[in-house]
Motif scaffolding. Sequence first.
Motif, PDB file in Angstrom:
ATOM      1  N   UNK A 137     -18.985  97.303  69.234  1.00 15.64           N
ATOM      2  CA  UNK A 137     -19.702  96.082  69.615  1.00 15.64           C
ATOM      3  C   UNK A 137     -21.207  96.245  69.376  1.00 15.64           C
ATOM      4  N   UNK A 138     -21.846  95.129  69.053  1.00 18.93           N
ATOM      5  CA  UNK A 138     -23.290  95.133  68.842  1.00 18.93           C
ATOM      6  C   UNK A 138     -24.015  94.237  69.837  1.00 18.93           C
ATOM      7  N   UNK A 139     -23.273  93.734  70.812  1.00 19.73           N
ATOM      8  CA  UNK A 139     -23.872  93.007  71.924  1.00 19.73           C
ATOM      9  C   UNK A 139     -22.883  92.978  73.076  1.00 19.73           C
ATOM     10  N   UNK A 163     -26.885 105.971  71.343  1.00 21.94           N
ATOM     11  CA  UNK A 163     -25.850 105.982  70.314  1.00 21.94           C
ATOM     12  C   UNK A 163     -25.013 107.249  70.489  1.00 21.94           C
ATOM     13  N   UNK A 164     -23.705 107.081  70.525  1.00 16.42           N
ATOM     14  CA  UNK A 164     -22.806 108.228  70.643  1.00 16.42           C
ATOM     15  C   UNK A 164     -22.037 108.430  69.358  1.00 16.42           C
ATOM     16  N   UNK A 165     -21.603 109.672  69.124  1.00 14.56           N
ATOM     17  CA  UNK A 165     -20.799 109.947  67.940  1.00 14.56           C
ATOM     18  C   UNK A 165     -19.348 109.547  68.186  1.00 14.56           C
ATOM     19  N   UNK A 166     -18.460 109.957  67.333  1.00 17.88           N
ATOM     20  CA  UNK A 166     -17.055 109.561  67.456  1.00 17.88           C
ATOM     21  C   UNK A 166     -16.441 109.973  68.785  1.00 17.88           C
ATOM     22  N   UNK A 176     -21.574 104.671  67.946  1.00 19.76           N
ATOM     23  CA  UNK A 176     -21.317 103.445  68.704  1.00 19.76           C
ATOM     24  C   UNK A 176     -22.223 103.450  69.930  1.00 19.76           C
ATOM     25  N   UNK A 177     -22.432 102.261  70.482  1.00 22.48           N
ATOM     26  CA  UNK A 177     -23.425 102.063  71.530  1.00 22.48           C
ATOM     27  C   UNK A 177     -22.902 102.374  72.932  1.00 22.48           C
TER      28      UNK A 177
END
Length: 149
Positions: free
Chosen positions: A109-111, A127-130, A72-73
């Motif tokens: 989210x992607x924005x 980008x981070x992991x879980x 996830x961002x």
Amino acid sequence: MNSFVKAVTFVTFAAMSAVPAMAQDTPAPADARVYFVNLADGDTVSSPVTVIFGLEGMGVAPAGTEKDNTGHHHILLNRPPLGEGPEGADELAFGLPADDNHIHFGGGQTQATLDLPAGDHTLQLVLGDLNHIPHADPVVSDVITITVE
């Protein structure tokens, strides 16, 4: 088992389970890439600023989701690039803090829309992991500088 042994066992177990996950645990494909879709270095924009996150070679999953080749961002705002600065080694090993300079998008989210004051601002996507920890080979964008009028 006497009470001393029980206490030591409990404290040892509690300490072991409190140790955060470490970097190098979550692999990322070698060709994975994260980038800004609608912003480029040197852009002049108005606030609020919509930021669209691009990702190739991986998928997006909410924080806490354990699925290969996902993450996830996060936006690093107005701070040194990932791994640099005073918290550099810690953020690679223990994860990204959540504050005004480390914006999490753990919902997948992607924005996002950011309310930024006038002036120059640096942004970097990570980008981070879980667990909000950068992947073993961190998936990061270039740092860009935008000017808000």
